[in-house]
Design a protein around this motif. Structure first.
Motif, PDB file in Angstrom:
ATOM      1  N   ILE A 130       0.839  -1.203   0.000  1.00 14.98           N
ATOM      2  CA  ILE A 130       0.000   0.000   0.000  1.00 14.98           C
ATOM      3  C   ILE A 130       0.872   1.249   0.000  1.00 14.98           C
ATOM      4  CG2 ILE A 130      -1.646   1.338   1.386  1.00 14.98           C
ATOM      5  CD1 ILE A 130      -2.886  -1.399   2.204  1.00 14.98           C
ATOM      6  N   PHE A 131       1.916   1.290   0.821  1.00 15.39           N
ATOM      7  CA  PHE A 131       2.816   2.444   0.870  1.00 15.39           C
ATOM      8  C   PHE A 131       3.508   2.654  -0.470  1.00 15.39           C
ATOM      9  CE2 PHE A 131       2.076   3.249   5.156  1.00 15.39           C
ATOM     10  CZ  PHE A 131       2.846   4.306   5.601  1.00 15.39           C
ATOM     11  N   LEU A 132       3.999   1.571  -1.068  1.00 14.94           N
ATOM     12  CA  LEU A 132       4.663   1.704  -2.367  1.00 14.94           C
ATOM     13  C   LEU A 132       3.707   2.239  -3.419  1.00 14.94           C
ATOM     14  CD1 LEU A 132       6.775  -1.568  -2.476  1.00 14.94           C
ATOM     15  CD2 LEU A 132       7.647   0.763  -2.386  1.00 14.94           C
ATOM     16  N   LYS A 133       2.510   1.705  -3.457  1.00 16.93           N
ATOM     17  CA  LYS A 133       1.542   2.157  -4.459  1.00 16.93           C
ATOM     18  C   LYS A 133       1.145   3.611  -4.227  1.00 16.93           C
ATOM     19  CE  LYS A 133      -0.587  -2.122  -5.891  1.00 16.93           C
ATOM     20  NZ  LYS A 133      -0.327  -1.825  -7.286  1.00 16.93           N
ATOM     21  N   ALA A 141      -5.905   6.393  -3.410  1.00 19.88           N
ATOM     22  CA  ALA A 141      -6.412   5.431  -2.432  1.00 19.88           C
ATOM     23  C   ALA A 141      -7.547   4.615  -3.041  1.00 19.88           C
ATOM     24  CB  ALA A 141      -6.864   6.150  -1.173  1.00 19.88           C
ATOM     25  N   ALA A 142      -8.361   5.248  -3.874  1.00 20.72           N
ATOM     26  CA  ALA A 142      -9.474   4.541  -4.524  1.00 20.72           C
ATOM     27  C   ALA A 142      -8.954   3.450  -5.469  1.00 20.72           C
ATOM     28  CB  ALA A 142     -10.354   5.528  -5.279  1.00 20.72           C
ATOM     29  N   GLU A 143      -7.900   3.753  -6.227  1.00 20.80           N
ATOM     30  CA  GLU A 143      -7.320   2.758  -7.130  1.00 20.80           C
ATOM     31  C   GLU A 143      -6.743   1.577  -6.347  1.00 20.80           C
ATOM     32  OE1 GLU A 143      -5.691   5.541 -10.799  1.00 20.80           O
ATOM     33  OE2 GLU A 143      -4.480   5.374  -8.990  1.00 20.80           O
ATOM     34  N   ILE A 144      -6.046   1.900  -5.262  1.00 21.77           N
ATOM     35  CA  ILE A 144      -5.446   0.846  -4.435  1.00 21.77           C
ATOM     36  C   ILE A 144      -6.544  -0.011  -3.820  1.00 21.77           C
ATOM     37  CG2 ILE A 144      -4.010   0.374  -2.414  1.00 21.77           C
ATOM     38  CD1 ILE A 144      -2.609   3.095  -3.012  1.00 21.77           C
ATOM     39  N   ALA A 145      -7.581   0.636  -3.293  1.00 20.10           N
ATOM     40  CA  ALA A 145      -8.686  -0.091  -2.660  1.00 20.10           C
ATOM     41  C   ALA A 145      -9.351  -1.034  -3.657  1.00 20.10           C
ATOM     42  CB  ALA A 145      -9.694   0.898  -2.095  1.00 20.10           C
ATOM     43  N   LYS A 146      -9.573  -0.556  -4.856  1.00 16.36           N
ATOM     44  CA  LYS A 146     -10.213  -1.385  -5.878  1.00 16.36           C
ATOM     45  C   LYS A 146      -9.340  -2.589  -6.219  1.00 16.36           C
ATOM     46  CE  LYS A 146     -12.129  -1.249 -10.524  1.00 16.36           C
ATOM     47  NZ  LYS A 146     -12.313  -0.464 -11.743  1.00 16.36           N
ATOM     48  N   GLU A 147      -8.050  -2.342  -6.380  1.00 21.69           N
ATOM     49  CA  GLU A 147      -7.127  -3.413  -6.747  1.00 21.69           C
ATOM     50  C   GLU A 147      -6.997  -4.463  -5.653  1.00 21.69           C
ATOM     51  OE1 GLU A 147      -2.419  -3.794  -7.643  1.00 21.69           O
ATOM     52  OE2 GLU A 147      -3.466  -2.053  -8.448  1.00 21.69           O
ATOM     53  N   ASN A 149      -9.243  -5.067  -3.295  1.00 21.01           N
ATOM     54  CA  ASN A 149     -10.569  -5.442  -2.799  1.00 21.01           C
ATOM     55  C   ASN A 149     -10.790  -4.986  -1.365  1.00 21.01           C
ATOM     56  OD1 ASN A 149     -11.290  -6.718  -5.220  1.00 21.01           O
ATOM     57  ND2 ASN A 149     -10.235  -8.579  -4.596  1.00 21.01           N
ATOM     58  N   MET A 150     -10.516  -3.725  -1.120  1.00 24.79           N
ATOM     59  CA  MET A 150     -10.678  -3.131   0.201  1.00 24.79           C
ATOM     60  C   MET A 150     -11.510  -1.862   0.069  1.00 24.79           C
ATOM     61  SD  MET A 150      -6.721  -3.480   1.499  1.00 24.79           S
ATOM     62  CE  MET A 150      -7.012  -3.124   3.213  1.00 24.79           C
ATOM     63  N   GLU A 151     -11.925  -1.339   1.210  1.00 20.41           N
ATOM     64  CA  GLU A 151     -12.612  -0.054   1.236  1.00 20.41           C
ATOM     65  C   GLU A 151     -11.559   1.063   1.230  1.00 20.41           C
ATOM     66  OE1 GLU A 151     -15.967   0.448   1.237  1.00 20.41           O
ATOM     67  OE2 GLU A 151     -16.172  -1.732   1.007  1.00 20.41           O
ATOM     68  N   VAL A 152     -11.905   2.210   0.684  1.00 17.97           N
ATOM     69  CA  VAL A 152     -10.987   3.349   0.635  1.00 17.97           C
ATOM     70  C   VAL A 152     -10.596   3.764   2.059  1.00 17.97           C
ATOM     71  CG1 VAL A 152     -10.716   5.752  -0.085  1.00 17.97           C
ATOM     72  CG2 VAL A 152     -11.880   4.140  -1.579  1.00 17.97           C
ATOM     73  N   THR A 153     -11.558   3.713   2.974  1.00 21.87           N
ATOM     74  CA  THR A 153     -11.254   4.087   4.366  1.00 21.87           C
ATOM     75  C   THR A 153     -10.213   3.153   4.980  1.00 21.87           C
ATOM     76  OG1 THR A 153     -13.159   2.806   5.125  1.00 21.87           O
ATOM     77  CG2 THR A 153     -13.488   5.182   4.814  1.00 21.87           C
ATOM     78  N   GLN A 154     -10.230   1.875   4.582  1.00 23.12           N
ATOM     79  CA  GLN A 154      -9.222   0.943   5.081  1.00 23.12           C
ATOM     80  C   GLN A 154      -7.828   1.344   4.598  1.00 23.12           C
ATOM     81  OE1 GLN A 154     -11.295  -2.637   3.552  1.00 23.12           O
ATOM     82  NE2 GLN A 154     -10.811  -3.515   5.549  1.00 23.12           N
ATOM     83  N   ILE A 155      -7.744   1.787   3.356  1.00 25.36           N
ATOM     84  CA  ILE A 155      -6.448   2.213   2.808  1.00 25.36           C
ATOM     85  C   ILE A 155      -5.925   3.401   3.608  1.00 25.36           C
ATOM     86  CG2 ILE A 155      -5.268   3.133   0.767  1.00 25.36           C
ATOM     87  CD1 ILE A 155      -6.090   0.163   0.532  1.00 25.36           C
ATOM     88  N   TYR A 156      -6.789   4.406   3.817  1.00 26.43           N
ATOM     89  CA  TYR A 156      -6.365   5.578   4.585  1.00 26.43           C
ATOM     90  C   TYR A 156      -5.993   5.195   6.020  1.00 26.43           C
ATOM     91  CZ  TYR A 156      -7.703   8.806   0.880  1.00 26.43           C
ATOM     92  OH  TYR A 156      -7.772   9.488  -0.300  1.00 26.43           O
ATOM     93  N   ASN A 157      -6.735   4.286   6.630  1.00 35.40           N
ATOM     94  CA  ASN A 157      -6.413   3.839   7.985  1.00 35.40           C
ATOM     95  C   ASN A 157      -5.053   3.144   8.026  1.00 35.40           C
ATOM     96  OD1 ASN A 157      -8.777   4.815   9.094  1.00 35.40           O
ATOM     97  ND2 ASN A 157      -9.862   2.863   8.960  1.00 35.40           N
ATOM     98  N   ARG A 158      -4.780   2.293   7.040  1.00 35.18           N
ATOM     99  CA  ARG A 158      -3.495   1.591   7.003  1.00 35.18           C
ATOM    100  C   ARG A 158      -2.340   2.559   6.754  1.00 35.18           C
ATOM    101  NH1 ARG A 158      -3.156  -4.184   4.756  1.00 35.18           N
ATOM    102  NH2 ARG A 158      -4.481  -5.237   6.253  1.00 35.18           N
ATOM    103  N   LEU A 159      -2.566   3.555   5.906  1.00 34.85           N
ATOM    104  CA  LEU A 159      -1.528   4.561   5.666  1.00 34.85           C
ATOM    105  C   LEU A 159      -1.257   5.343   6.946  1.00 34.85           C
ATOM    106  CD1 LEU A 159      -2.631   5.849   2.149  1.00 34.85           C
ATOM    107  CD2 LEU A 159      -0.509   4.649   2.675  1.00 34.85           C
TER     108      LEU A 159
END
Length: 173
Positions: A130-133, A141-147, A149-159
């Motif tokens: 996630i950090f690299l992407k 974050a939306a592109e990463i979440a889609k790829e 299979n996560m929610e956008v909020t999960q990506i932001y939380n992990r970041l």
């Protein structure tokens, strides 16, 4: 079918490798393409694919059916090799988009380009990806979440959690 493939692979019979590729080759290729998904990385697909099959050929004796399925075990090997290759590509290019890191990191001198990837080792494999992407490839974050299979909020939380973990790991003691 899997038991037969495993027995043939352990016996170092190439028929086992052919059957393994028939069973899981498509899934392995999809995994490689999903992780090494940028144009600069496309030329490494075949190299990583060959390395995956070679590694499985070498390590099949360490496979434990009680811990995971053959597919899961194979895809774990694939994912780890892909992440290693992604890190290698980044190191070879020596390009780290430092301007994409949060400003609080700029206050410290710990974030030199060559240390960026070393710092990522404090994160889980999924968080490293996630950090690299997000920071290196500048995917949204939306592109990463889609790829992934996560929610956008999960990506932001992990970041956010990852940045906090990195802050704690680079603070002088």
């Amino acid at each position: 079918m899997e038991k037969e493939v495993i027995a043939l692979l352990i016996a170092k019979n190439f028929l086992g490798l052919e059957k393994f590729i028939d069973l899981f080759g498509t899934d392995i290729i999809k995994c490689i393409r999903s992780i090494l998904n940028h144009p600069k990385e496309k030329m490494y697909h075949k190299e990583v694919e060959n390395e995956v099959f070679y590694r499985i050929w070498q390590k099949i004796a360490s496979y434990d059916a009680e811990k995971s399925s053959l597919k899961t075990w194979s895809l774990t090997i694939t994912r780890n090799l892909c992440l290693d290759k992604k890190r290698q590509i980044i190191r070879e290019q020596q390009i780290i988009p430092m301007e994409q890191l949060p400003e609080s990191f700029w206050e410290e001198d710990y974030f030199e380009k060559e240390n960026f990837l070393d710092l990522l080792t404090y994160l889980t494999d999924d968080d490293q990806l996630i950090f690299l992407k997000y920071y290196y490839y500048q995917d949204s974050a939306a592109e990463i979440a889609k790829e992934l299979n996560m929610e956008v909020t999960q990506i932001y939380n992990r970041l956010s959690r990852g940045r906090e973990k990195l802050r704690h790991s680079i603070k002088p003691t």
